[in-house]
Design a protein around this motif. Structure first.
Motif, mmCIF file in Angstrom:
data_model
loop_
_atom_site.group_PDB
_atom_site.id
_atom_site.type_symbol
_atom_site.label_atom_id
_atom_site.label_comp_id
_atom_site.label_asym_id
_atom_site.label_seq_id
_atom_site.Cartn_x
_atom_site.Cartn_y
_atom_site.Cartn_z
ATOM 1 N N THR A 29 0.834 -1.195 0.000
ATOM 2 C CA THR A 29 0.000 0.000 0.000
ATOM 3 C C THR A 29 0.872 1.249 0.000
ATOM 4 O O THR A 29 1.783 1.377 0.821
ATOM 5 C CB THR A 29 -0.922 0.017 1.232
ATOM 6 O OG1 THR A 29 -1.690 -1.192 1.274
ATOM 7 C CG2 THR A 29 -1.863 1.216 1.192
ATOM 8 N N VAL A 77 1.471 4.503 1.230
ATOM 9 C CA VAL A 77 0.927 5.178 2.413
ATOM 10 C C VAL A 77 1.316 6.639 2.516
ATOM 11 O O VAL A 77 0.668 7.412 3.216
ATOM 12 C CB VAL A 77 1.346 4.437 3.713
ATOM 13 C CG1 VAL A 77 0.735 3.038 3.745
ATOM 14 C CG2 VAL A 77 2.854 4.375 3.859
ATOM 15 N N GLU A 78 2.384 7.048 1.804
ATOM 16 C CA GLU A 78 2.843 8.420 1.962
ATOM 17 C C GLU A 78 3.608 8.861 0.728
ATOM 18 O O GLU A 78 4.336 8.060 0.121
ATOM 19 C CB GLU A 78 3.739 8.528 3.199
ATOM 20 C CG GLU A 78 4.054 9.931 3.636
ATOM 21 C CD GLU A 78 4.801 9.937 4.967
ATOM 22 O OE1 GLU A 78 4.640 10.907 5.716
ATOM 23 O OE2 GLU A 78 5.539 8.972 5.250
ATOM 24 N N ARG A 86 8.458 -1.728 5.746
ATOM 25 C CA ARG A 86 8.175 -0.419 5.177
ATOM 26 C C ARG A 86 9.293 -0.056 4.213
ATOM 27 O O ARG A 86 10.474 -0.136 4.563
ATOM 28 C CB ARG A 86 8.043 0.629 6.286
ATOM 29 C CG ARG A 86 7.448 1.945 5.821
ATOM 30 C CD ARG A 86 7.353 2.952 6.955
ATOM 31 N NE ARG A 86 6.525 2.481 8.067
ATOM 32 C CZ ARG A 86 6.185 3.221 9.100
ATOM 33 N NH1 ARG A 86 6.623 4.482 9.179
ATOM 34 N NH2 ARG A 86 5.438 2.733 10.067
ATOM 35 N N ASP A 123 -2.222 -2.245 10.500
ATOM 36 C CA ASP A 123 -0.935 -1.711 10.932
ATOM 37 C C ASP A 123 0.207 -2.546 10.361
ATOM 38 O O ASP A 123 1.350 -2.425 10.782
ATOM 39 C CB ASP A 123 -0.851 -1.665 12.458
ATOM 40 C CG ASP A 123 -0.970 -3.045 13.103
ATOM 41 O OD1 ASP A 123 -1.085 -4.061 12.361
ATOM 42 O OD2 ASP A 123 -0.957 -3.128 14.342
ATOM 43 N N TRP A 178 -3.583 7.804 7.062
ATOM 44 C CA TRP A 178 -2.317 7.206 7.524
ATOM 45 C C TRP A 178 -1.764 8.074 8.640
ATOM 46 O O TRP A 178 -1.671 9.293 8.488
ATOM 47 C CB TRP A 178 -1.335 7.114 6.365
ATOM 48 C CG TRP A 178 0.112 6.860 6.692
ATOM 49 C CD1 TRP A 178 1.147 7.751 6.593
ATOM 50 C CD2 TRP A 178 0.694 5.630 7.129
ATOM 51 N NE1 TRP A 178 2.327 7.152 6.945
ATOM 52 C CE2 TRP A 178 2.093 5.835 7.285
ATOM 53 C CE3 TRP A 178 0.176 4.365 7.410
ATOM 54 C CZ2 TRP A 178 2.962 4.855 7.700
ATOM 55 C CZ3 TRP A 178 1.042 3.369 7.824
ATOM 56 C CH2 TRP A 178 2.421 3.613 7.972
ATOM 57 N N HIS A 191 -0.495 3.228 11.218
ATOM 58 C CA HIS A 191 -1.688 2.508 10.795
ATOM 59 C C HIS A 191 -2.293 3.213 9.586
ATOM 60 O O HIS A 191 -2.188 4.425 9.463
ATOM 61 C CB HIS A 191 -2.750 2.477 11.904
ATOM 62 C CG HIS A 191 -2.218 2.219 13.274
ATOM 63 N ND1 HIS A 191 -1.643 3.213 14.054
ATOM 64 C CD2 HIS A 191 -2.177 1.084 14.011
ATOM 65 C CE1 HIS A 191 -1.267 2.690 15.213
ATOM 66 N NE2 HIS A 191 -1.576 1.410 15.209
ATOM 67 N N TYR A 192 -2.935 2.441 8.734
ATOM 68 C CA TYR A 192 -3.660 3.069 7.639
ATOM 69 C C TYR A 192 -5.077 2.507 7.577
ATOM 70 O O TYR A 192 -5.370 1.422 8.083
ATOM 71 C CB TYR A 192 -2.945 2.885 6.290
ATOM 72 C CG TYR A 192 -3.046 1.512 5.659
ATOM 73 C CD1 TYR A 192 -4.127 1.174 4.845
ATOM 74 C CD2 TYR A 192 -2.046 0.553 5.840
ATOM 75 C CE1 TYR A 192 -4.221 -0.071 4.246
ATOM 76 C CE2 TYR A 192 -2.123 -0.690 5.254
ATOM 77 C CZ TYR A 192 -3.218 -1.003 4.461
ATOM 78 O OH TYR A 192 -3.311 -2.245 3.878
ATOM 79 N N ARG A 198 -8.138 2.268 4.522
ATOM 80 C CA ARG A 198 -8.456 2.486 3.110
ATOM 81 C C ARG A 198 -9.906 2.125 2.856
ATOM 82 O O ARG A 198 -10.360 1.035 3.211
ATOM 83 C CB ARG A 198 -7.560 1.633 2.212
ATOM 84 C CG ARG A 198 -7.730 1.913 0.725
ATOM 85 C CD ARG A 198 -7.088 0.840 -0.111
ATOM 86 N NE ARG A 198 -7.011 1.178 -1.519
ATOM 87 C CZ ARG A 198 -8.022 1.079 -2.391
ATOM 88 N NH1 ARG A 198 -9.211 0.678 -1.969
ATOM 89 N NH2 ARG A 198 -7.852 1.383 -3.656
ATOM 90 N N SER A 236 -2.199 12.188 3.170
ATOM 91 C CA SER A 236 -1.103 11.323 3.575
ATOM 92 C C SER A 236 -1.012 11.204 5.078
ATOM 93 O O SER A 236 -0.254 10.375 5.583
ATOM 94 C CB SER A 236 0.222 11.862 3.024
ATOM 95 O OG SER A 236 0.444 13.169 3.504
ATOM 96 N N THR A 237 -1.741 12.041 5.807
ATOM 97 C CA THR A 237 -1.710 11.952 7.258
ATOM 98 C C THR A 237 -3.113 12.091 7.803
ATOM 99 O O THR A 237 -3.983 12.686 7.184
ATOM 100 C CB THR A 237 -0.844 13.071 7.874
ATOM 101 O OG1 THR A 237 -1.395 14.334 7.489
ATOM 102 C CG2 THR A 237 0.598 12.960 7.418
#
Length: 334
Positions: A31, A33-34, A82, A134, A151, A155-156, A158, A325-326
């Motif tokens: 995923t 995430v950022e 990550r 997570d 995110w 943790h994210y 979706r 993104s956050t």
């Protein structure tokens, strides 16, 4: 590249995920995430990785093979990892053409994971759900008005919504071409041909032979569905169109000459359709600038539906601050 990456065009991992689950295989989900700066994909874009294939894309071909390699290593180790590419990355040999930096969370997922079962069930039943993770523990809850992606650094969440569905009422070459193009575009296609042949014209579409109002009721029109009336001078055309206009469909269109439009609208009023619902009608159907051959009309129709779907989704994202993104950690429950 030694082979064509046909799976790279798949943007929704749920279809290949169902196949992987049926084979009882461990897989990995990557995923995005950022992002730092501009990037080809928004946060929330995903890849699905199996032992011998991968689907989806995160950065236009720059990193996908490397992400797949990390995914398989994560599957073998049973632990998430990550990854950072581009700006701030330890891998200076992997360049991003956009010049940005992106972070990807890669998590191994067992076929028996209950979150996977819940996600796939919601896909079949067309319910929006929120996938939360997570990297080690996943959960699926009702989507509601949740942001499309959040995110918090650990943790994210979706949002998975039903795929766009195009219901076509008709039987001629335009209807058939539009059904085929809709499937190719990743939509669900449904063909309604009252009294038509016993079998659908080709696999991959749903098919109904009842009168349009009854067929629409049986389908269950939701707000991720578009309806196109492509039949010509059927006595029940306006009945079907009236049922479509008072439904939850996000887009309703009808083929036909402009000269007939006023008479058609008068019939809709006779069926009790309100002026507000009549204003939703796109007629003649399709985008301007295309030809009149069946495939030209079909292409203009599918393009118009896709444009309407993404415009509405963009508006909803803006209202809900949905692509970011956050997000506060409170927005991601566990």
């Amino acid at each position: 590249m030694t082979t064509w990456r046909l799976a790279g065009q798949i943007d929704d991992i749920r279809v290949p995920l169902a196949d992987v689950q049926q084979r009882a295989e461990v897989c990995a989900i990557a995923t995005l995430v950022e992002i730092s700066g501009s990037a080809p994909r928004d946060p929330g874009a995903q890849m699905l990785i199996s032992a011998d294939d991968y689907w989806g894309f995160l950065s236009g071909g720059c990193i996908e093979a490397d992400v797949a390699r990390h995914g398989r290593e994560a599957m073998a180790a049973g632990a998430a990892r990550r990854l950072r590419y581009g700006e701030g990355s330890p891998w200076i040999d992997i360049k991003l053409a956009c010049g940005s930096g992106i972070t990807v969370l890669v998590e191994p997922v067992a076929a028996t994971d209950q979150a996977v079962a819940s996600l796939l069930d919601s896909h079949v039943t067309r319910r929006p759900v929120l996938w939360q993770s997570d990297g080690a523990t996943r959960n699926v809850v009702a989507g509601g008005d949740a942001p499309a992606f959040a995110w918090d650094g650990a943790h994210y969440a979706r949002l998975f919504e039903p795929v766009p569905r195009l219901v076509l009422i008709g039987e001629d070459g335009t209807a058939l071409a539009a059904a085929a193009m809709a499937v190719q575009a990743g939509m669900e296609a449904v063909l309604i041909t009252p009294g038509g042949p016993d079998q659908p014209p080709f696999p991959g579409i749903a098919y109904h032979r009842a009168a349009a109002p009854e067929a629409l009721a049986a389908i269950g029109i939701d707000r991720w569905t578009a309806i196109a009336v492509l039949s010509h001078d059927r006595e029940d055309d306006e009945r079907g169109l009236a049922a479509a206009l008072v439904s939850d469909a996000f887009h309703v269109g009808a083929i036909g000459a402009r000269a007939r439009l006023e008479a058609r609208i008068a019939k809709l009023r006779g069926h009790g359709v309100s002026e507000a619902d009549i204003a939703r009608l796109h007629a003649p159907i399709g985008l301007h600038g295309f030809g009149k051959a069946p495939r030209d009309i079909a292409l203009s129709l599918v393009a118009q539906v896709a444009c309407a779907f993404h415009a509405r989704s963009a508006a909803e994202r803006s209202e809900r601050l949905s692509i970011s993104s956050t997000a506060p950690i409170a927005s991601v429950s566990r």
